[in-house]
Design a protein around this motif. Structure first.
Motif, PDB file in Angstrom:
ATOM      1  N   ASN A   1      40.673  43.257  29.876  1.00 27.39           N
ATOM      2  CA  ASN A   1      39.603  42.340  30.063  1.00 27.39           C
ATOM      3  C   ASN A   1      40.728  41.358  31.242  1.00 27.39           C
ATOM      4  OD1 ASN A   1      37.702  43.496  28.529  1.00 27.39           O
ATOM      5  ND2 ASN A   1      37.876  41.791  26.945  1.00 27.39           N
ATOM      6  N   LEU A   2      41.577  40.797  30.721  1.00 28.40           N
ATOM      7  CA  LEU A   2      42.446  39.800  31.647  1.00 28.40           C
ATOM      8  C   LEU A   2      42.758  40.588  32.943  1.00 28.40           C
ATOM      9  CD1 LEU A   2      44.740  38.306  29.168  1.00 28.40           C
ATOM     10  CD2 LEU A   2      43.150  37.254  30.220  1.00 28.40           C
ATOM     11  N   LEU A   3      43.544  41.871  32.734  1.00 27.91           N
ATOM     12  CA  LEU A   3      43.538  42.468  34.084  1.00 27.91           C
ATOM     13  C   LEU A   3      42.300  42.700  35.052  1.00 27.91           C
ATOM     14  CD1 LEU A   3      45.860  45.370  32.672  1.00 27.91           C
ATOM     15  CD2 LEU A   3      46.602  43.363  34.122  1.00 27.91           C
ATOM     16  N   ALA A   4      41.196  43.148  34.377  1.00 26.69           N
ATOM     17  CA  ALA A   4      40.053  43.177  35.250  1.00 26.69           C
ATOM     18  C   ALA A   4      39.537  41.992  35.666  1.00 26.69           C
ATOM     19  CB  ALA A   4      38.820  43.630  34.096  1.00 26.69           C
ATOM     20  N   ARG A   5      39.703  40.878  34.878  1.00 27.32           N
ATOM     21  CA  ARG A   5      39.219  39.408  35.311  1.00 27.32           C
ATOM     22  C   ARG A   5      40.210  39.311  36.703  1.00 27.32           C
ATOM     23  NH1 ARG A   5      35.428  36.723  37.071  1.00 27.32           N
ATOM     24  NH2 ARG A   5      34.316  37.438  35.180  1.00 27.32           N
ATOM     25  N   LYS A   6      41.508  39.175  36.378  1.00 28.23           N
ATOM     26  CA  LYS A   6      42.293  39.269  37.448  1.00 28.23           C
ATOM     27  C   LYS A   6      41.904  39.894  38.779  1.00 28.23           C
ATOM     28  CE  LYS A   6      47.177  38.871  38.617  1.00 28.23           C
ATOM     29  NZ  LYS A   6      48.487  39.277  38.603  1.00 28.23           N
ATOM     30  N   ARG A   7      41.523  41.157  38.690  1.00 35.48           N
ATOM     31  CA  ARG A   7      41.188  41.740  39.999  1.00 35.48           C
ATOM     32  C   ARG A   7      39.837  41.590  40.637  1.00 35.48           C
ATOM     33  NH1 ARG A   7      42.242  44.533  44.282  1.00 35.48           N
ATOM     34  NH2 ARG A   7      41.365  46.467  44.467  1.00 35.48           N
TER      35      ARG A   7
END
Length: 70
Positions: A44-50
């Motif tokens: 989720n963190l990686l998706a939010r960052k992207r």
């Protein structure tokens, strides 16, 4: 009567200690679930960052687009 109160107090204290021990050493089932939760949180963190990167890229593109000025 005083001994009854003391006995109840000690019974309650031993139950609390048992709960604390169980919290510190979770069963393997909970450990697996916690691991899956942590993996999902990382995704989720990686998706939010992207998503944030793409929004920023679009915002910058809109700022640089001067086709409306002509």
């Amino acid at each position: 009567m005083v001994s009854d109160i003391d006995d109840n107090f000690l019974d309650g204290a031993s139950a609390s200690n048992t709960d604390e021990v169980n919290d510190n050493n979770p069963p393997k089932g909970n450990s697996l679930a916690e691991k899956q939760i942590q993996e999902q949180a990382q995704k989720n963190l990686l998706a939010r960052k992207r998503i944030d990167e793409l929004k920023e890229k679009k915002r910058l593109k809109d700022l640089l687009d001067d086709s409306e000025d002509w």
